[in-house]
Design an enzyme around this catalytic site. Structure first.
Site, PDB file in Angstrom:
ATOM      1  N   HIS A 201      -3.516  -5.284  -0.241  1.00 22.35           N
ATOM      2  CA  HIS A 201      -3.196  -5.753   1.110  1.00 22.35           C
ATOM      3  C   HIS A 201      -3.143  -7.284   1.166  1.00 22.35           C
ATOM      4  O   HIS A 201      -4.137  -7.928   1.463  1.00 22.35           O
ATOM      5  CB  HIS A 201      -4.251  -5.243   2.104  1.00 22.35           C
ATOM      6  CG  HIS A 201      -4.199  -3.770   2.289  1.00 22.35           C
ATOM      7  ND1 HIS A 201      -3.437  -3.181   3.276  1.00 22.35           N
ATOM      8  CD2 HIS A 201      -4.782  -2.769   1.604  1.00 22.35           C
ATOM      9  CE1 HIS A 201      -3.563  -1.865   3.191  1.00 22.35           C
ATOM     10  NE2 HIS A 201      -4.377  -1.596   2.183  1.00 22.35           N
TER      11      HIS A 201
ATOM     12  N   CYS B  73       0.842  -1.198   0.000  1.00 25.74           N
ATOM     13  CA  CYS B  73       0.000   0.000   0.000  1.00 25.74           C
ATOM     14  C   CYS B  73       0.878   1.250   0.000  1.00 25.74           C
ATOM     15  O   CYS B  73       1.600   1.495  -0.962  1.00 25.74           O
ATOM     16  CB  CYS B  73      -1.003  -0.051   1.140  1.00 25.74           C
ATOM     17  SG  CYS B  73      -2.372   1.100   0.910  1.00 25.74           S
TER      18      CYS B  73
ATOM     19  N   GLU C 155      -1.945  -8.989   3.420  1.00 25.08           N
ATOM     20  CA  GLU C 155      -2.044  -9.406   4.826  1.00 25.08           C
ATOM     21  C   GLU C 155      -3.465  -9.361   5.355  1.00 25.08           C
ATOM     22  O   GLU C 155      -3.711  -9.741   6.495  1.00 25.08           O
ATOM     23  CB  GLU C 155      -1.149  -8.492   5.687  1.00 25.08           C
ATOM     24  CG  GLU C 155      -1.770  -7.179   6.126  1.00 25.08           C
ATOM     25  CD  GLU C 155      -2.004  -6.116   5.049  1.00 25.08           C
ATOM     26  OE1 GLU C 155      -2.506  -5.043   5.393  1.00 25.08           O
ATOM     27  OE2 GLU C 155      -1.701  -6.349   3.869  1.00 25.08           O
TER      28      GLU C 155
END
Length: 181
Positions: free
Chosen positions: A129, A45, A131
């Site tokens: 993202h 990001c 994660e």
């Protein structure tokens, strides 16, 4: 010894705001890029945008941004499309990437840059993202790639030209058939 000496890798996480306003982080990444042997770098990001700016690329404010849990991104190594979670209003300009850098992912909706990769150094970043546990997790393998680079594994990447993924605009389409079904 300073905190930055002897690093196995640098992970640059997400965060809010305009990447050009975070010059201390860009300076740190530029320092890391000058080190020999190369320190593995991975940004997500805002971290992706900071890595791109440290490399010499530019970023721009998007008209609407990409937000939500269902942004389709094309991996230019495999042409596989991943559904990704995102929340950003700035993007990397793929055409501004300096020599040695490639676009790694492209947003299938708007064609914006979703990832970068250095051709010979262990550096990469993704706009989405990987994660995010509340959203799709099929890109979590990117962390495995980063940790493999920290352990010294070589890069294995043939990347397509990002311009091949640009949408063609058609002004007229003639539909022949029995109508909507």
């Amino acid at each position: 010894p300073t905190l930055l000496e002897g690093l196995g890798g640098i992970f640059v996480s997400n965060g809010p705001g305009d990447p050009q306003d975070v010059q201390p982080a860009i300076d740190t990444l530029q320092w890391a890029m000058r080190q020999e042997p190369a320190i593995p770098l991975f940004g997500i990001c805002l971290g992706h945008q900071l890595l791109a700016r440290a490399a010499g690329a530019t970023t721009y404010k998007m008209r609407y941004g990409n937000r939500g849990m269902n942004q389709p991104c094309l991996d230019l190594r495999t042409t596989r499309c991943y559904i990704t979670p995102q929340n950003h209003g700035y993007a990397v300009d793929s055409d501004s990437l300096p020599a040695g850098w490639k676009t790694l992912f492209v947003n299938a909706n708007d064609g914006s840059n979703e990832g970068i990769l250095h051709e010979s150094k262990p550096w990469m970043g993704v706009q989405f993202h990987p994660e995010a546990c509340g959203g799709p997790t099929d890109t979590s393998y990117l962390f495995d790639e980063f940790f493999a680079r920290v352990r010294g594994a070589p890069l294995k990447a043939t990347v397509l030209d990002h311009r091949a993924c640009r949408r063609k605009t058609y002004k007229k389409v003639l539909l022949l058939g029995s109508g909507g079904l």
